[in-house]
Design a protein around this motif. Structure first.
Motif, PDB file in Angstrom:
ATOM      1  N   ASP A 138      23.400  17.550   7.953  1.00 32.31           N
ATOM      2  CA  ASP A 138      22.108  18.237   7.920  1.00 32.31           C
ATOM      3  C   ASP A 138      22.227  19.607   7.262  1.00 32.31           C
ATOM      4  OD1 ASP A 138      20.905  16.985  11.142  1.00 32.31           O
ATOM      5  OD2 ASP A 138      20.854  16.117   9.140  1.00 32.31           O
ATOM      6  N   SER A 139      23.343  20.276   7.473  1.00 33.18           N
ATOM      7  CA  SER A 139      23.538  21.616   6.911  1.00 33.18           C
ATOM      8  C   SER A 139      23.648  21.599   5.390  1.00 33.18           C
ATOM      9  CB  SER A 139      24.794  22.253   7.509  1.00 33.18           C
ATOM     10  OG  SER A 139      25.928  21.452   7.244  1.00 33.18           O
ATOM     11  N   ALA A 140      23.952  20.446   4.830  1.00 33.70           N
ATOM     12  CA  ALA A 140      24.148  20.330   3.382  1.00 33.70           C
ATOM     13  C   ALA A 140      22.933  19.747   2.660  1.00 33.70           C
ATOM     14  CB  ALA A 140      25.365  19.458   3.093  1.00 33.70           C
ATOM     15  N   LYS A 141      22.076  19.083   3.380  1.00 30.04           N
ATOM     16  CA  LYS A 141      20.941  18.420   2.739  1.00 30.04           C
ATOM     17  C   LYS A 141      20.047  19.415   2.011  1.00 30.04           C
ATOM     18  CE  LYS A 141      20.644  14.546   5.990  1.00 30.04           C
ATOM     19  NZ  LYS A 141      19.869  13.921   7.082  1.00 30.04           N
ATOM     20  N   GLY A 142      19.709  19.064   0.767  1.00 32.15           N
ATOM     21  CA  GLY A 142      18.832  19.914  -0.026  1.00 32.15           C
ATOM     22  C   GLY A 142      19.533  21.027  -0.773  1.00 32.15           C
ATOM     23  N   ARG A 143      20.781  21.330  -0.425  1.00 28.35           N
ATOM     24  CA  ARG A 143      21.517  22.396  -1.100  1.00 28.35           C
ATOM     25  C   ARG A 143      22.773  21.894  -1.805  1.00 28.35           C
ATOM     26  NH1 ARG A 143      23.794  26.435   1.816  1.00 28.35           N
ATOM     27  NH2 ARG A 143      24.185  25.054   3.587  1.00 28.35           N
ATOM     28  N   PHE A 144      23.421  20.898  -1.234  1.00 22.39           N
ATOM     29  CA  PHE A 144      24.672  20.366  -1.789  1.00 22.39           C
ATOM     30  C   PHE A 144      24.431  18.993  -2.410  1.00 22.39           C
ATOM     31  CE2 PHE A 144      27.628  22.693   1.473  1.00 22.39           C
ATOM     32  CZ  PHE A 144      27.066  23.906   1.085  1.00 22.39           C
ATOM     33  N   THR A 145      25.170  18.714  -3.480  1.00 24.24           N
ATOM     34  CA  THR A 145      25.108  17.398  -4.107  1.00 24.24           C
ATOM     35  C   THR A 145      26.519  16.897  -4.357  1.00 24.24           C
ATOM     36  OG1 THR A 145      23.019  17.944  -5.215  1.00 24.24           O
ATOM     37  CG2 THR A 145      24.265  16.058  -6.059  1.00 24.24           C
ATOM     38  N   ASN A 164      34.280   7.920 -11.524  1.00 24.90           N
ATOM     39  CA  ASN A 164      35.279   6.905 -11.198  1.00 24.90           C
ATOM     40  C   ASN A 164      36.349   6.786 -12.285  1.00 24.90           C
ATOM     41  OD1 ASN A 164      34.093   6.224  -8.726  1.00 24.90           O
ATOM     42  ND2 ASN A 164      32.703   4.761  -9.699  1.00 24.90           N
ATOM     43  N   ALA A 165      35.994   7.052 -13.506  1.00 27.42           N
ATOM     44  CA  ALA A 165      36.979   6.969 -14.596  1.00 27.42           C
ATOM     45  C   ALA A 165      38.043   8.043 -14.459  1.00 27.42           C
ATOM     46  CB  ALA A 165      36.279   7.090 -15.941  1.00 27.42           C
ATOM     47  N   LYS A 166      37.663   9.152 -13.822  1.00 24.52           N
ATOM     48  CA  LYS A 166      38.602  10.259 -13.645  1.00 24.52           C
ATOM     49  C   LYS A 166      39.138  10.343 -12.216  1.00 24.52           C
ATOM     50  CE  LYS A 166      36.507  13.165 -17.232  1.00 24.52           C
ATOM     51  NZ  LYS A 166      35.868  14.485 -17.531  1.00 24.52           N
ATOM     52  N   ASN A 167      38.737   9.416 -11.365  1.00 27.83           N
ATOM     53  CA  ASN A 167      39.144   9.457  -9.947  1.00 27.83           C
ATOM     54  C   ASN A 167      38.860  10.816  -9.334  1.00 27.83           C
ATOM     55  OD1 ASN A 167      40.050   6.790  -9.919  1.00 27.83           O
ATOM     56  ND2 ASN A 167      42.145   7.370 -10.454  1.00 27.83           N
ATOM     57  N   THR A 168      37.703  11.346  -9.630  1.00 26.01           N
ATOM     58  CA  THR A 168      37.351  12.704  -9.218  1.00 26.01           C
ATOM     59  C   THR A 168      36.014  12.717  -8.487  1.00 26.01           C
ATOM     60  OG1 THR A 168      38.586  13.668 -11.061  1.00 26.01           O
ATOM     61  CG2 THR A 168      36.915  15.048 -10.035  1.00 26.01           C
ATOM     62  N   VAL A 169      35.952  13.532  -7.435  1.00 27.78           N
ATOM     63  CA  VAL A 169      34.716  13.738  -6.704  1.00 27.78           C
ATOM     64  C   VAL A 169      34.356  15.220  -6.795  1.00 27.78           C
ATOM     65  CG1 VAL A 169      35.881  14.107  -4.484  1.00 27.78           C
ATOM     66  CG2 VAL A 169      33.503  13.334  -4.514  1.00 27.78           C
ATOM     67  N   TYR A 170      33.058  15.482  -6.865  1.00 24.29           N
ATOM     68  CA  TYR A 170      32.564  16.835  -7.002  1.00 24.29           C
ATOM     69  C   TYR A 170      31.628  17.174  -5.845  1.00 24.29           C
ATOM     70  CZ  TYR A 170      34.010  15.807 -11.789  1.00 24.29           C
ATOM     71  OH  TYR A 170      34.728  15.418 -12.906  1.00 24.29           O
ATOM     72  N   LEU A 171      31.541  18.474  -5.575  1.00 23.03           N
ATOM     73  CA  LEU A 171      30.542  18.955  -4.626  1.00 23.03           C
ATOM     74  C   LEU A 171      29.869  20.167  -5.239  1.00 23.03           C
ATOM     75  CD1 LEU A 171      29.329  18.496  -1.777  1.00 23.03           C
ATOM     76  CD2 LEU A 171      30.883  20.295  -0.967  1.00 23.03           C
ATOM     77  N   GLN A 172      28.634  19.980  -5.663  1.00 23.15           N
ATOM     78  CA  GLN A 172      27.837  21.082  -6.195  1.00 23.15           C
ATOM     79  C   GLN A 172      27.140  21.746  -5.027  1.00 23.15           C
ATOM     80  OE1 GLN A 172      27.432  22.285  -9.450  1.00 23.15           O
ATOM     81  NE2 GLN A 172      26.296  23.925  -8.432  1.00 23.15           N
ATOM     82  N   MET A 173      27.419  23.018  -4.833  1.00 23.45           N
ATOM     83  CA  MET A 173      26.853  23.760  -3.713  1.00 23.45           C
ATOM     84  C   MET A 173      25.950  24.868  -4.236  1.00 23.45           C
ATOM     85  SD  MET A 173      30.180  24.008  -1.204  1.00 23.45           S
ATOM     86  CE  MET A 173      31.090  25.086  -2.312  1.00 23.45           C
ATOM     87  N   ASN A 174      24.693  24.790  -3.913  1.00 24.36           N
ATOM     88  CA  ASN A 174      23.709  25.776  -4.331  1.00 24.36           C
ATOM     89  C   ASN A 174      23.177  26.536  -3.125  1.00 24.36           C
ATOM     90  OD1 ASN A 174      23.920  24.774  -6.994  1.00 24.36           O
ATOM     91  ND2 ASN A 174      22.297  23.277  -6.630  1.00 24.36           N
ATOM     92  N   SER A 175      22.558  27.678  -3.402  1.00 29.14           N
ATOM     93  CA  SER A 175      21.953  28.487  -2.338  1.00 29.14           C
ATOM     94  C   SER A 175      22.927  28.702  -1.182  1.00 29.14           C
ATOM     95  CB  SER A 175      20.673  27.809  -1.829  1.00 29.14           C
ATOM     96  OG  SER A 175      19.746  27.632  -2.878  1.00 29.14           O
ATOM     97  N   LEU A 176      24.123  29.120  -1.525  1.00 25.05           N
ATOM     98  CA  LEU A 176      25.160  29.270  -0.515  1.00 25.05           C
ATOM     99  C   LEU A 176      24.807  30.360   0.488  1.00 25.05           C
ATOM    100  CD1 LEU A 176      28.249  28.763  -2.797  1.00 25.05           C
ATOM    101  CD2 LEU A 176      27.774  27.466  -0.714  1.00 25.05           C
ATOM    102  N   LYS A 177      25.212  30.129   1.727  1.00 26.42           N
ATOM    103  CA  LYS A 177      24.968  31.040   2.826  1.00 26.42           C
ATOM    104  C   LYS A 177      26.296  31.502   3.424  1.00 26.42           C
ATOM    105  CE  LYS A 177      20.938  28.228   4.101  1.00 26.42           C
ATOM    106  NZ  LYS A 177      20.300  27.435   5.186  1.00 26.42           N
TER     107      LYS A 177
END
Length: 120
Positions: A61-68, A73-86
């Motif tokens: 819930d704390s991430a909804k609407g702010r984090f994506t 899969n080709a790079k075996n990489t996961v990302y976390l885009q964090m906006n409006s950080l608190k």
């Protein structure tokens, strides 16, 4: 064996954005779910977000609407885009992945963590 290496943490002001990356390497046949967790000082590690190999996502819930969360899969990489950080987002962020090795065994791996500090 596989390894997860995170990057992208840092010190930012409230309202800013950061993008975390986590690359998996090693004896990998496929990767199932990948996710992000975080642990603030004095607190238990908590779930932030996950993404399946099919692209389905789930957020705290704390991430909804702010984090994506997303993955390449080709790079075996996961990302976390964090906006409006608190300031309350300040924590060590850990990557997590369920990896099927070339041997076909399945194990869960954790990265070493990357520090995110948000100043007010």
């Amino acid at each position: 064996q596989a390894q997860l290496v995170e990057s992208g943490g840092g010190l930012v002001q409230a309202g800013a954005s950061l993008r975390l990356s986590c690359a998996a390497s090693g004896s990998i046949f496929s990767i199932n779910t990948m996710g992000w967790y975080r642990q603030a000082p004095g607190n238990q590690r908590e779930f932030v977000a996950l993404i399946t190999n099919g692209g389905s996502t789930m957020y705290a819930d704390s991430a909804k609407g702010r984090f994506t969360i997303s993955r390449d899969n080709a790079k075996n990489t996961v990302y976390l885009q964090m906006n409006s950080l608190k300031p309350e987002d300040t924590a060590v962020y850990y990557c997590n992945a369920e990896i099927r090795a070339v041997s076909r065994s399945i194990s869960t791996y954790w990265g070493q963590g990357t520090q995110v500090t948000v100043s007010s």
